[in-house]
Design an enzyme around this catalytic site. Structure first.
Site, PDB file in Angstrom:
ATOM      1  N   TYR A  71      37.946-117.137 -13.704  1.00 45.85           N
ATOM      2  CA  TYR A  71      37.565-115.633 -14.033  1.00 45.85           C
ATOM      3  C   TYR A  71      37.314-115.803 -15.456  1.00 45.85           C
ATOM      4  O   TYR A  71      38.136-116.054 -16.400  1.00 45.85           O
ATOM      5  CB  TYR A  71      38.496-114.587 -13.760  1.00 45.85           C
ATOM      6  CG  TYR A  71      38.185-113.254 -14.083  1.00 45.85           C
ATOM      7  CD1 TYR A  71      37.884-112.226 -12.965  1.00 45.85           C
ATOM      8  CD2 TYR A  71      38.162-112.871 -15.218  1.00 45.85           C
ATOM      9  CE1 TYR A  71      37.493-111.035 -13.068  1.00 45.85           C
ATOM     10  CE2 TYR A  71      37.989-111.283 -15.620  1.00 45.85           C
ATOM     11  CZ  TYR A  71      37.520-110.535 -14.576  1.00 45.85           C
ATOM     12  OH  TYR A  71      37.333-108.963 -14.642  1.00 45.85           O
ATOM     13  N   ASP A  77      47.415-109.959 -20.331  1.00 45.17           N
ATOM     14  CA  ASP A  77      48.232-109.085 -19.524  1.00 45.17           C
ATOM     15  C   ASP A  77      48.214-109.224 -18.086  1.00 45.17           C
ATOM     16  O   ASP A  77      48.981-109.327 -17.265  1.00 45.17           O
ATOM     17  CB  ASP A  77      48.228-107.624 -19.921  1.00 45.17           C
ATOM     18  CG  ASP A  77      46.767-107.072 -19.984  1.00 45.17           C
ATOM     19  OD1 ASP A  77      45.668-107.787 -19.976  1.00 45.17           O
ATOM     20  OD2 ASP A  77      46.575-105.966 -20.281  1.00 45.17           O
TER      21      ASP A  77
END
Lengths: 215, 215
Positions: A71, A77
């Site tokens: 990705y 986070d």
């Protein structure tokens, strides 16, 4: 040890005995008395600068996270909440709602829905007539017969339906985290899910113990 | 005869040979030369005032529509697109997306999703990092691996999944109308749907012929 998750809108602090948020535009002087080592992750450069100005010894642990994925552009986070989950759909409900899929320890990808706060702002922005009162006590099996229900039904469905579709496809447990999760849990009763309030902080602790304090 | 659908953001005019929109904040002087009778519906009081100032003889046909429903607060534009459909899911894709269900000529209710333009504004508003390029060439069967796809996938799913869920429940054809419909039609190929570009104007004509001109 003090943990801090710096997001788009808040500093989220977690100490042994407390858990509190400070808006990114607020002053940090009120926490100046905190003496323990701060470890943080951040998706917000400006807020990071401010933290470091107040706490020059704070440690950004992102370089130790080393999360493997194809990705492109995955926030730190998201990486850390996924890192220690072998199989699961990880749903982090904050100012945006990130949904990530882990299978056999591999990150398959994910998507980003608007957060509940964003939906609250969007309707009155389309038309004053669409100003509404947010309500999570909506029966999604009934077609709405009044505008306020029609909007709440739509917000809830816009979030819930894509997540349930992913569950139908991957049949792996859902891990909810992020403060607004509680607003939606009742709509997932037929699905195996876990609400992990401290998923991000627990993963941060693991990273710290394995890479910094454990050494 | 000139038809006009006054929405939140535009005057949508339809004459025998033309179809055009004028922003509600723009001047109407450029259409001053139109001499035929204007018939209109409106969900926008301020824009209605302006039309009537420029065309004092324009006729608001809403009083003739007489659509029966238990729904409280249904906009006249939603009423008129539903009025002549016996069985169907009526999806009007504009600044908001209204979805209404008609069964045996009875309106069962409906809901209101944000329009595509609203979704376009919402992401960069959450975080500058979520600025994106809108794209409807997204494979919804693949989990995104880059932020731009992740956002487009989410927008499309947030709209499509709730509509498909309603179709699964009622199994009645979908009638799409509203300019942005075309962006979504390719995602409904497995479902019996009709794209009715002029649904609102054709219904307005029926109302006019039955109640005003036919008399």
């Amino acid at each position: 040890m003090i943990l801090c998750d710096i997001g788009n809108t808040t500093y989220h602090f977690k100490t042994k005995n407390s858990d509190f948020k400070i808006g990114v535009n607020e002053t940090l002087t009120k926490i100046k008395s905190l003496k323990k080592q701060i470890y943080f992750i951040s998706v917000n450069k400006k807020a990071t600068k401010k933290l470091l100005k107040n706490f020059p010894n704070a440690i950004d642990i992102s370089k130790f996270i080393n999360f493997k994925t194809s990705y492109q552009g995955m926030g730190i986070d998201r990486q850390i909440v996924c890192k220690y989950i072998q199989n699961g759909i990880i749903v982090d409900i904050g100012s945006a709602i990130t949904v990530d899929i882990m299978k056999k320890g591999k990150h398959l990808g994910g998507f980003i829905l608007p957060g509940i706060g964003a939906y609250k702002r969007i309707y009155p922005n389309i038309s004053k007539k669409l100003a509404f009162k947010f309500d999570t006590d909506i029966n999604l099996d009934k077609i709405p017969l009044i505008t306020n229900d029609a909007i709440n039904y739509s917000i809830l469905n816009s979030i819930i339906a894509p997540i349930k579709n992913i569950y139908k496809k991957y049949k792996t447990p859902i891990y909810f985290t992020g403060e607004d999760s509680k607003l939606l849990l009742s709509y997932f009763e037929e699905i195996p899910y876990k609400y992990k309030k401290n998923l991000i902080f627990n993963s941060m602790k693991k990273v710290i113990h394995k890479n910094i304090k454990g050494k």
